[in-house]
Design a protein around this motif. Structure first.
Motif, mmCIF file in Angstrom:
data_model
loop_
_atom_site.group_PDB
_atom_site.id
_atom_site.type_symbol
_atom_site.label_atom_id
_atom_site.label_comp_id
_atom_site.label_asym_id
_atom_site.label_seq_id
_atom_site.Cartn_x
_atom_site.Cartn_y
_atom_site.Cartn_z
ATOM 1 N N LEU A 291 0.768 -1.588 -0.017
ATOM 2 C CA LEU A 291 -0.200 0.295 -0.003
ATOM 3 C C LEU A 291 0.441 1.217 -0.019
ATOM 4 O O LEU A 291 0.693 1.987 -0.550
ATOM 5 C CB LEU A 291 -0.895 0.032 0.986
ATOM 6 N N VAL A 292 1.394 1.044 0.681
ATOM 7 C CA VAL A 292 2.645 2.661 0.694
ATOM 8 C C VAL A 292 3.454 2.755 -0.530
ATOM 9 O O VAL A 292 3.397 3.844 -0.904
ATOM 10 C CB VAL A 292 4.054 2.327 1.956
ATOM 11 N N PHE A 293 3.773 1.357 -1.259
ATOM 12 C CA PHE A 293 4.311 1.844 -2.678
ATOM 13 C C PHE A 293 3.657 1.762 -3.450
ATOM 14 O O PHE A 293 3.866 2.744 -4.066
ATOM 15 C CB PHE A 293 5.716 -0.004 -2.817
ATOM 16 N N VAL A 379 12.407 4.222 -10.190
ATOM 17 C CA VAL A 379 12.535 1.944 -11.075
ATOM 18 C C VAL A 379 12.659 1.281 -9.489
ATOM 19 O O VAL A 379 12.086 0.073 -9.871
ATOM 20 C CB VAL A 379 14.259 2.323 -11.247
ATOM 21 N N ILE A 380 13.373 2.158 -8.278
ATOM 22 C CA ILE A 380 12.928 1.693 -6.794
ATOM 23 C C ILE A 380 11.778 1.292 -6.766
ATOM 24 O O ILE A 380 11.374 0.079 -6.343
ATOM 25 C CB ILE A 380 13.420 2.343 -5.793
ATOM 26 N N VAL A 381 10.632 2.243 -6.527
ATOM 27 C CA VAL A 381 9.427 2.124 -5.738
ATOM 28 C C VAL A 381 8.545 0.700 -6.995
ATOM 29 O O VAL A 381 7.764 -0.259 -6.318
ATOM 30 C CB VAL A 381 8.114 3.247 -5.929
ATOM 31 N N ALA A 382 8.186 0.742 -8.118
ATOM 32 C CA ALA A 382 7.711 0.569 -9.167
ATOM 33 C C ALA A 382 9.184 -1.240 -9.052
ATOM 34 O O ALA A 382 7.895 -2.965 -9.408
ATOM 35 C CB ALA A 382 8.510 0.605 -10.822
ATOM 36 N N ALA A 383 9.773 -1.463 -9.409
ATOM 37 C CA ALA A 383 10.687 -2.490 -8.805
ATOM 38 C C ALA A 383 10.062 -3.709 -7.593
ATOM 39 O O ALA A 383 9.921 -4.616 -7.821
ATOM 40 C CB ALA A 383 12.089 -2.907 -8.774
ATOM 41 N N ALA A 384 10.070 -2.670 -5.929
ATOM 42 C CA ALA A 384 9.285 -3.209 -4.995
ATOM 43 C C ALA A 384 8.066 -3.979 -5.488
ATOM 44 O O ALA A 384 7.611 -4.699 -4.405
ATOM 45 C CB ALA A 384 9.597 -2.241 -3.817
ATOM 46 N N LEU A 385 7.051 -2.678 -5.853
ATOM 47 C CA LEU A 385 5.501 -3.453 -6.476
ATOM 48 C C LEU A 385 6.002 -4.697 -7.203
ATOM 49 O O LEU A 385 4.938 -5.990 -7.285
ATOM 50 C CB LEU A 385 5.347 -2.697 -6.876
ATOM 51 N N LEU A 386 6.955 -4.841 -8.564
ATOM 52 C CA LEU A 386 7.023 -6.360 -8.983
ATOM 53 C C LEU A 386 7.403 -7.241 -8.176
ATOM 54 O O LEU A 386 6.361 -8.837 -8.743
ATOM 55 C CB LEU A 386 8.191 -5.768 -9.721
ATOM 56 N N TYR A 387 8.157 -7.597 -7.100
ATOM 57 C CA TYR A 387 8.546 -8.193 -6.262
ATOM 58 C C TYR A 387 6.844 -8.487 -5.230
ATOM 59 O O TYR A 387 6.042 -9.907 -4.689
ATOM 60 C CB TYR A 387 9.001 -8.690 -5.366
ATOM 61 N N LEU A 388 6.955 -6.959 -5.317
ATOM 62 C CA LEU A 388 5.338 -7.916 -4.115
ATOM 63 C C LEU A 388 3.902 -7.312 -4.234
ATOM 64 O O LEU A 388 3.073 -7.849 -3.675
ATOM 65 C CB LEU A 388 5.463 -6.263 -2.369
ATOM 66 N N GLY A 389 3.842 -6.970 -5.568
ATOM 67 C CA GLY A 389 2.337 -7.108 -5.715
ATOM 68 C C GLY A 389 1.670 -6.143 -4.915
ATOM 69 O O GLY A 389 2.319 -4.936 -4.517
ATOM 70 N N THR A 390 0.562 -5.897 -5.643
ATOM 71 C CA THR A 390 -0.472 -4.063 -4.693
ATOM 72 C C THR A 390 -0.773 -4.200 -3.962
ATOM 73 O O THR A 390 -1.680 -3.445 -3.351
ATOM 74 C CB THR A 390 -0.792 -3.756 -6.251
ATOM 75 N N GLY A 391 -0.798 -5.415 -3.394
ATOM 76 C CA GLY A 391 -1.690 -5.723 -1.710
ATOM 77 C C GLY A 391 -3.040 -5.780 -1.472
ATOM 78 O O GLY A 391 -3.546 -6.430 -2.924
ATOM 79 N N PRO A 392 -3.742 -6.093 -0.441
ATOM 80 C CA PRO A 392 -5.185 -5.606 -0.315
ATOM 81 C C PRO A 392 -5.494 -4.480 -1.527
ATOM 82 O O PRO A 392 -4.968 -3.224 -1.875
ATOM 83 C CB PRO A 392 -5.403 -5.613 1.578
ATOM 84 N N TYR A 393 -7.086 -4.390 -0.956
ATOM 85 C CA TYR A 393 -7.622 -3.126 -2.263
ATOM 86 C C TYR A 393 -7.687 -3.405 -3.229
ATOM 87 O O TYR A 393 -7.489 -2.452 -3.862
ATOM 88 C CB TYR A 393 -7.337 -1.793 -1.395
#
Length: 410
Positions: A291-293, A379-393
């Motif tokens: 959610l933060v990302f 790039v850092i935030v997008a890479a983090a979302l690539l690994y973690l996904g978008t989470g809840p909601y």
């Protein structure tokens, strides 16, 4: 001395059939080598073309020799019947090896000129895409074999090693990225050394991050092998993709050596580690960080578009209704790509795919305008979302099934 196929009821006929198929594969590879050499002699320096032929031919001979010896393992696990045909899954795996041998021909040479510069990336893309489907075909046609498993595992490691060498060789990533290609071989060598020293080797437990981390590396290598992106953006992306992968290998190695993480934390007198703290870690990485990302990416994109040069280009381009201006041929498409990716992230619709879209768009921008702090954060935030996904909601997460299980599994 017992042979590999001792106890099989149909060995002679099955091996004869498999060896005929092997001869056909040998002929196919010879034709591919001939065609490749002809093209390279016409479009590249003769010395580099001959070097490619030598390396590719040697790699092909070694691979075909391994394949010949592996024919004796063309049986389903636990069965004593040697299958006389290779099956579609094994055929695709074998083709992966043939194309990988062609890719190895580009080792020790500079990046080819002109359109040939796209060939290494194309070859590795074929190898990576085929890796998605060979196991699926083997399961679909009930033709999973010990030979296929052995070849698949070997080609995964070798493909990543060759790709990492080429990326360093072409200057796309720093030299330390070779650790990604060497990781599996260092892991296997470490296990062998422990056994030689009579030290215990503990079995690896299940880890849901192994497949996505390995898949992310293959995808990254396939994209960066094309002459579309370049440093410093590719160097930053290499760090973001490689570090989680290498950390995962390190954790696996510690587990093989007998490190009990649960016991470690319990000895440190952290109460309820197995319950409360695991739930806390899960909430952090599965719920809060995504959610933060997501929010951070939307904010950074907004700032980036309207404060940097791209925002000025957009306003300038949009103010001239004509689509024939120099802005529209590529920059408008870039803005559209990044805008679609941002909307998908905000809604949680195929978030990991959206992260790839954004990384692709930002990579194009960095290749033309250079890397600044804002682009690095994106790039850092997008890479983090690539690994973690978008989470809840999140509205839709179709890629979760691909990550959690192999293609074709229920």
């Amino acid at each position: 001395m017992p042979t590999l196929t001792e106890g099989f009821s149909n060995t002679d006929q099955a091996l004869e059939s498999l060896r005929k198929r092997w001869a056909s594969i040998l002929t196919l590879q010879a034709l591919l080598l001939l065609a490749g050499t002809t093209v390279l002699l016409n479009w590249w320096t003769e010395g580099y073309a001959i070097r490619w032929l030598g390396l590719a031919a040697l790699s092909s001979l070694v691979y075909l020799g391994i394949l010949w010896r592996s024919l004796a393992f063309n049986s389903r696990p636990g069965e004593k019947i040697l299958l006389p045909d290779l099956g579609p899954g094994n055929l695709l795996t074998i083709l992966r090896g043939l194309f990988l041998a062609l890719l190895m021909g580009f080792l020790l040479s500079p990046w080819p000129p002109g359109w040939l510069a796209w060939v290494p990336g194309l070859l590795y893309s074929i190898v990576a895409i085929a890796d998605l489907f060979d196991g699926y075909l083997a399961r679909k046609f009930d033709h999973q074999t010990l030979m296929g498993e052995r070849l698949d595992l070997s080609l995964d490691g070798l493909g990543m090693l060759v790709a990492s060498i080429l990326l360093v060789q072409y200057g796309q990533v720093p030299a330390w990225y070779l650790l990604v290609g060497l990781a599996r071989y260092l892991f296997v060598a470490g296990i062998w050394l422990r056994r030689m020293l009579d030290k215990p080797v503990f079995e690896l437990g299940p880890n849901p991050t192994r497949r996505p981390f390995a898949g992310a590396q293959m995808g990254f290598a396939a994209v960066v092998l094309y002459p579309f992106f370049g440093p410093p953006g590719t160097a930053l992306a290499a760090a973001l993709f490689a570090v989680p992968f290498l950390v995962g290998f390190t954790v696996d190695w510690l587990e093989v050596c007998g490190v009990n993480f649960s016991g470690f934390f319990q000895r440190a007198k952290i109460e309820n580690y197995d319950g409360q703290n695991k739930r806390l870690l899960k909430n952090i990485f599965v719920t809060w960080l995504p959610l933060v990302f997501r929010g951070s990416l939307v904010v950074i994109i907004g700032y980036w578009v309207f404060q940097n040069s791209i925002g000025q280009d957009i306003i300038s381009g949009l103010s001239q209704v004509s689509f024939s201006t120099s802005f529209f041929p590529w920059l408008s498409g870039l803005v559209l790509i990044i805008g679609i990716g941002t909307l998908m992230i905000a809604l949680g619709a195929a978030g990991r795919i959206a992260a790839l879209i954004i990384l692709f768009g930002v990579g194009i921008y960095v290749n033309n305008y250079g890397l600044d702090v804002t682009e690095a954060l994106l790039v850092i935030v997008a890479a983090a979302l690539l690994y973690l996904g978008t989470g809840p909601y999140s509205l839709w997460n179709p890629e979760q099934g691909i990550i959690s299980r192999r293609l074709g599994e229920l």
